[in-house]
Design an enzyme around this catalytic site. Structure first.
Site, mmCIF file in Angstrom:
data_model
loop_
_atom_site.group_PDB
_atom_site.id
_atom_site.type_symbol
_atom_site.label_atom_id
_atom_site.label_comp_id
_atom_site.label_asym_id
_atom_site.label_seq_id
_atom_site.Cartn_x
_atom_site.Cartn_y
_atom_site.Cartn_z
ATOM 1 N N HIS A 20 40.948 -5.153 52.784
ATOM 2 C CA HIS A 20 40.473 -4.864 54.141
ATOM 3 C C HIS A 20 41.365 -5.479 55.213
ATOM 4 O O HIS A 20 41.779 -4.815 56.157
ATOM 5 C CB HIS A 20 39.042 -5.407 54.327
ATOM 6 C CG HIS A 20 37.978 -4.479 53.817
ATOM 7 N ND1 HIS A 20 37.098 -3.832 54.636
ATOM 8 C CD2 HIS A 20 37.672 -4.086 52.561
ATOM 9 C CE1 HIS A 20 36.289 -3.069 53.914
ATOM 10 N NE2 HIS A 20 36.617 -3.223 52.640
ATOM 11 N N ASP A 117 36.888 -4.649 61.796
ATOM 12 C CA ASP A 117 36.512 -3.921 60.587
ATOM 13 C C ASP A 117 35.171 -3.258 60.913
ATOM 14 O O ASP A 117 34.290 -3.871 61.527
ATOM 15 C CB ASP A 117 36.346 -4.914 59.425
ATOM 16 C CG ASP A 117 36.276 -4.205 58.079
ATOM 17 O OD1 ASP A 117 37.210 -4.395 57.282
ATOM 18 O OD2 ASP A 117 35.298 -3.462 57.824
#
Ligand code: UDP
Length: 455
Positions: A20, A117
């Site tokens: 990520h 994110d």
């Protein structure tokens, strides 16, 4: 109305697990290079930061900050799955708030944009409080984004259909070929109340409020899905494949090749090699590792296998010696480069989004063995939407199943069709990142959304 960008201060909030933080950093680098007068403050746990920044070749307008990992002092891990993730997520709103406020004081600049994110649904309220914009990065594919966006609808339909796992999601535009059983745990089945499931559910509800949602993909990979998501978000921007924008994978800024994989593959015939990898998190159970080894050995197909050091002891006795001429097993490979190499004939993969998109970028067909999360959805798209691969026979690795799949993809007519579909998709991916391509144009819109201050 836009103010000059020199006053803008972008706070980037990274999710420090799996693949990520690295793609988010790679995008931050591109944005920072494109807008040198904007300050980019990158917030991530110290552990994840230390794996991302082995060297210090950062543009000078990126500042890196550590945030708390949410693990209380003296805490003893019980070994529950996702324990570290849950501790992090529960503490995250407070951890980020604190770190941002101290970075604002240090820089003497208020944050004007939260670039996060997509998991961090709380950024919606945080941005409103700070009078900043919210731009969210979904690190996986459009199919899983869609599932989380429509979770309530999918749950309702599953109740009406008595939880039938074979039902398709035909009521969502672009998801006609997806079955309930392909969805990630926590949507219809599995623990719907876990911190992680709740995070994804809240995310789906919050994302339509974001100023922009962007992903590492390209519009043409699925026009129906793209158009539907465009209709749901204020701005929906496909800016990938990142693998074609630089020679970097999503998880490493430099494609290091400490084990000589590229030198090895250069000696192999065109489209002959099986590349095997299951990403940064997953390792198949010991029985399946043995089946993979046996299947590879008896197939005689040349192979490169990326296998974590600690799992090498699970390999059958004598396997490495017997296959010394046939293939190599190494703990890390330069995946993007391997998948672009003409000798790579098939990718045996867990179907993590980055892996699938890197395979698409290289025009390499896949043998899919999904394990959890969005992997089943990605595998389904590979097999029935794009028709560029197949799911492993019986759903798990067996010696015979792998041998048959390798034969199908590398030798039989089915495989030729997959290969030609993969090549067509690769062409479209290349076009998307060429001059005037959709991803290049979308990146400009993203840059605007991130560095311009809205009044
Ligand atoms: N990767 C790599 N070398 C390896 C194994 C993995 O470069 O030996 C990279 C791969 O290129 C991809 C990432 O690790 O960018 C894995 O991401 P993915 O989303 O496929 O899976 P995850 O790690 O999130 O399960």
């Amino acid at each position: 109305i836009c103010k000059p960008t020199k006053d803008s201060h972008v706070a980037i909030l990274a999710f420090p697990f799996g693949t990520h933080a690295a793609p988010l950093l790679s995008i931050t680098r591109r944005l920072a290079t494109a807008s040198p007068t904007t300050l980019f403050s990158f917030f991530n746990t110290s552990q994840s930061n230390s794996s991302l920044f082995p060297s210090s070749d950062l543009p000078s307008n990126i500042r890196v900050h550590d945030v708390a990992d949410g693990v209380p002092e003296g805490y003893v891990f019980s070994g529950r799955p996702q324990e570290a993730i849950e501790l992090f997520l529960v503490a995250a709103p407070e951890s980020f708030r604190k770190a941002i406020s101290s970075a604002e004081n240090d820089a003497g600049k208020k944050v004007t944009c939260l670039l996060t994110d997509a998991f961090f649904w709380f950024a919606s309220d945080m941005a409103a409080e700070m009078k900043a914009t919210w731009v969210a990065f979904w690190t996986a594919g459009p199919n899983s984004l869609s599932v989380h966006l429509y979770t309530d609808l999918i749950r309702q339909s599953a109740r009406e259909k008595d939880g039938c796992m074979e039902e398709t999601l035909g009521f969502i535009s672009g998801m006609e070929k997806v079955r309930v059983k392909d969805t990630p745990e926590g949507v219809v089945f599995g623990n719907l109340d876990s911190v992680f499931s709740d995070t994804l559910h809240r995310m789906g509800l919050a994302l339509p409020r974001a100023n922009a949602v962007f992903i590492n993909s390209f519009e043409e990979i699925d026009n129906t899905l793209t158009n539907n998501l465009k209709s749901e978000f204020k701005l929906y921007l496909n800016i990938g494949p990142l693998a074609l924008l630089s020679s970097t994978s999503a998880s490493q800024s430099v494609q290091e090749d400490p084990h000589g994989c590229l030198a090895w593959i250069k000696k192999q015939r065109t489209a002959s090699v099986a590349y095997v990898s299951f990403g940064s998190v997953m390792t198949p159970p010991p029985g399946e590792l043995v089946a993979i080894a046996e299947g590879l050995e008896s197939s005689k197909v040349p192979f490169i296998w990326s296998l974590k050091e600690k799992s090498m002891v699970q390999l059958p006795k004598g396997f490495l010696e017997r296959t010394r001429e046939q293939g190599i097993v190494v703990p890390w490979v330069p995946q993007v480069e391997l998948l672009k190499h003409e000798a790579t004939g098939v990718f045996v993969t867990h179907c993590g989004w980055n892996s699938v998109l890197e395979s698409v970028s290289g025009g390499v067909p896949m043998i899919c063995r999904p394990f959890f999360g969005d992997q089943r959805l990605n595998g389904r798209a590979v097999e029935v939407v794009w028709e560029i691969g197949m799911t492993i026979i019986d759903g798990v690795f067996t010696k015979d199943g792998l041998e048959k799949c390798l034969d199908k993809v590398l030798v039989q007519d089915d495989g030729k069709k997959m290969k030609s579909n993969a090549k067509k998709l690769r062409e479209q991916a290349h076009q998307a990142v060429s001059v005037n391509g959709s991803s290049v144009e979308n990146f400009k819109v993203l840059l605007d959304a991130v560095v311009n201050i809205l009044n």
